[in-house]
Design a protein around this motif. Structure first.
Motif, PDB file in Angstrom:
ATOM      1  N   TRP A 194     -31.542  40.809  32.625  1.00 41.13           N
ATOM      2  CA  TRP A 194     -30.759  41.768  33.814  1.00 41.13           C
ATOM      3  C   TRP A 194     -31.478  42.647  34.469  1.00 41.13           C
ATOM      4  O   TRP A 194     -31.433  42.240  35.873  1.00 41.13           O
ATOM      5  N   LEU A 250     -29.669  49.373  28.147  1.00 38.63           N
ATOM      6  CA  LEU A 250     -27.952  48.581  27.592  1.00 38.63           C
ATOM      7  C   LEU A 250     -27.697  49.922  26.801  1.00 38.63           C
ATOM      8  O   LEU A 250     -26.216  50.158  27.099  1.00 38.63           O
ATOM      9  N   PHE A 310     -29.329  42.019  29.413  1.00 43.08           N
ATOM     10  CA  PHE A 310     -28.418  42.359  28.189  1.00 43.08           C
ATOM     11  C   PHE A 310     -28.082  41.524  27.107  1.00 43.08           C
ATOM     12  O   PHE A 310     -27.965  40.772  27.105  1.00 43.08           O
ATOM     13  N   ASP A 336     -30.643  46.518  23.421  1.00 39.74           N
ATOM     14  CA  ASP A 336     -31.419  47.184  24.204  1.00 39.74           C
ATOM     15  C   ASP A 336     -31.483  48.184  24.199  1.00 39.74           C
ATOM     16  O   ASP A 336     -29.974  48.778  24.842  1.00 39.74           O
ATOM     17  N   ALA A 391     -24.673  46.605  21.545  1.00 35.00           N
ATOM     18  CA  ALA A 391     -25.922  46.661  21.932  1.00 35.00           C
ATOM     19  C   ALA A 391     -27.946  47.016  21.467  1.00 35.00           C
ATOM     20  O   ALA A 391     -27.945  47.267  20.932  1.00 35.00           O
TER      21      ALA A 391
END
Length: 502
Positions: free
Chosen positions: A70, A137, A78, A134, A132
């Motif tokens: 990302w 994120l 992502f 991450d 999510a």
């Protein structure tokens, strides 16, 4: 990208619903319904495999794991993943989203497209939080779900809607800022020690921070999730938000938004900071016990029926916090079941309060009474969910609270006894709801009873609670691998943290 498609369907559905209001004021709600139904399609093979036990030999807790670059400069990806815990909460989000749409069916008559746009985008943010892996994120999705809820309260709420919306926004935005600081501190400390810049949850999970740094970073995350749960003294935004929000938004707040706080504790705080979490566990358990009793006492003292249910949420979510920090597998499973059962039962109560207000234009307990004489179907359903809320055996709330108390008693018996007294107070305010609303002399006139749409909505939620109460094992099995993956530090610090199956 199965999980990304799930979120995209909700986002695109919201945009189409907004644009369609120029064609017909009724079209946006149908688009919202079909968007939520179609959002289940990417998960159909996963659900099929679980139902027919095709994944029984799976070693990893992650059923689906998707990652794509990302922001490569900062090694931000992502990264979405689904395990048993997040699957249950995603299913809760989509199903209660349908309930919210049905609750808003006749209540929302102006700017319907923009309403369902915000509703679907808030649900997309919640689903993103549950998926999510991450942390950057995770933060993005955490912020995405807040602004639509603010607009839903500020535009379609009741008398003091702007005050309630601003209060909600300030509390949650302060939490969001603290989360960003905590994530940045966690990532920077990891970078200083390893030379690797990453926001990936799975990488950070395997790194142990210095004791003092871990304590302060953990405390930042804990406050963020305590605000959202919410726990005393961070609960102040919730009663006002619920009281002024339209029925559909109260359903979303109770069913899924509060659950992001419990999910954050289980997914982030306990695994990433096990030793620091174990150190503060007795103090957190005391706070949880206080929240249980305080919420129940405040619920009993309310005159506004919706505000009463809102304070009952503070009490019930105290059991989630209690279960998280009992540090036993039984209590962790109980906390998850409490999130699911509370999401269903309290959403039903808010929907019923909305139905009463729609018919009689009041939520004042002193103006209500004798409703069984005029609307017996609504009263019977209302009595069922009141009884479910107080923890009647055979229903999901009972199993959840029993597991939480059972798991907590093995580690902190005195605090568990104090928390258990909240069940007595819950019975008192729950029976007060039933007596003042459904029984006694009739104070108001005639009204139409539940419509077919409302009956379907209520029966579906009632059946869910009965299923959770009579056969909770599949739900426990789904989350077993998630809890088995918690770091061994928790288990070594607490030998009583044994699995439910042992």
């Amino acid at each position: 990208m199965v999980l990304a498609n799930l979120i995209i369907i909700l986002i695109v559905g919201g945009i189409i619903a907004w644009l369609s209001e120029h064609i017909s004021e009724h079209l946006p709600k149908w688009i919202a319904v079909w968007s939520l139904i179609f959002a289940l399609f990417p998960l159909r093979s996963t659900l099929f495999g679980i139902v027919f036990d095709q994944d029984s030999n799976r070693q990893s807790p992650w059923i689906i794991d998707e990652i794509s670059p990302w922001i490569p400069r900062f090694n931000i990806n992502f990264h979405l993943a689904l395990d048993g815990l997040s699957l249950l909460l995603v299913l809760l989000t989509l199903s209660m989203g349908l309930i919210a749409v049905m609750a808003a069916w006749k209540e929302i008559k102006q700017r319907t497209g923009f309403f369902y746009f915000n509703l679907l985008w808030s649900l997309a943010g919640v689903v993103g939080v549950f998926l999510a892996l991450d942390l950057f994120l995770f933060f993005v999705f955490w912020e995405v779900m807040l602004v639509p809820i603010y607009l839903l309260i500020a535009i379609w709420g009741y008398e003091n809607k702007r005050y309630a919306a601003m209060k909600f926004f300030l509390f949650t935005q302060a939490g969001g800022l603290l989360m960003l600081l905590s994530i940045s501190a966690l990532v920077l400390i990891h970078y200083q020690q390893t030379g690797i810049l990453t926001f990936d949850y799975l990488v950070l999970l395997n790194h142990q921070l210095p004791e003092q740094a871990a304590y302060w970073v953990m405390l930042g995350f804990f406050i963020v999730f305590a605000i959202k749960l919410p726990i005393v003294p961070f609960h102040n935004w919730l009663p006002d938000a619920h009281t002024q929000a339209p029925t559909a938004v109260s359903v979303i707040l109770a069913a899924v938004l509060l659950k992001t706080g419990g999910y954050g504790l289980i997914r982030i705080v306990l695994p990433l900071f096990p030793e620091a979490s174990f150190e503060i566990a007795p103090y957190v358990m005391a706070i949880a016990s206080l929240s249980i009793i305080y919420g129940a006492l405040m619920a009993f003292s309310q005159q506004d029926l919706k505000r009463l249910v809102a304070y009952s949420s503070v009490s019930h979510m105290g059991f989630v916090l209690l279960g998280c920090y009992a540090m036993t597998s039984q209590a962790w499973h109980g906390a998850v079941l409490q999130m699911l059962a509370h999401g269903v039962s309290t959403s039903a109560l808010f929907a019923l309060v909305g139905a009463i207000q729609y018919r009689y234009h009041t939520r004042d307990l002193y103006k209500l009474g004798g409703l069984w004489q005029t609307i017996p179907k609504l009263s019977a359903v209302g009595l069922f969910f009141v009884v479910a809320s107080l923890g009647m055996p055979g229903l999901g709330n009972f199993v959840a609270e029993f597991l939480v108390l059972l798991g907590s008693f093995t580690t902190y018996p005195k605090l568990t006894i104090v928390a258990a007294s909240g069940l007595i107070l819950a019975a008192i305010y729950s029976l007060a709801i039933a007596q003042k609303t459904f029984f006694g002399p009739l104070k108001l006139g005639q009204a139409n009873d539940l419509e077919r749409r409302e009956i379907v909505m209520m029966i579906s939620m009632a059946l869910l609670l009965v299923w959770m109460g009579l056969h909770p094992q599949p739900l426990i099995d789904l989350t077993q691998q998630t809890f088995d993956q918690l770091p061994q530090l928790i288990r070594s610090s607490n030998p009583l943290a044994l699995g439910v199956h042992q």
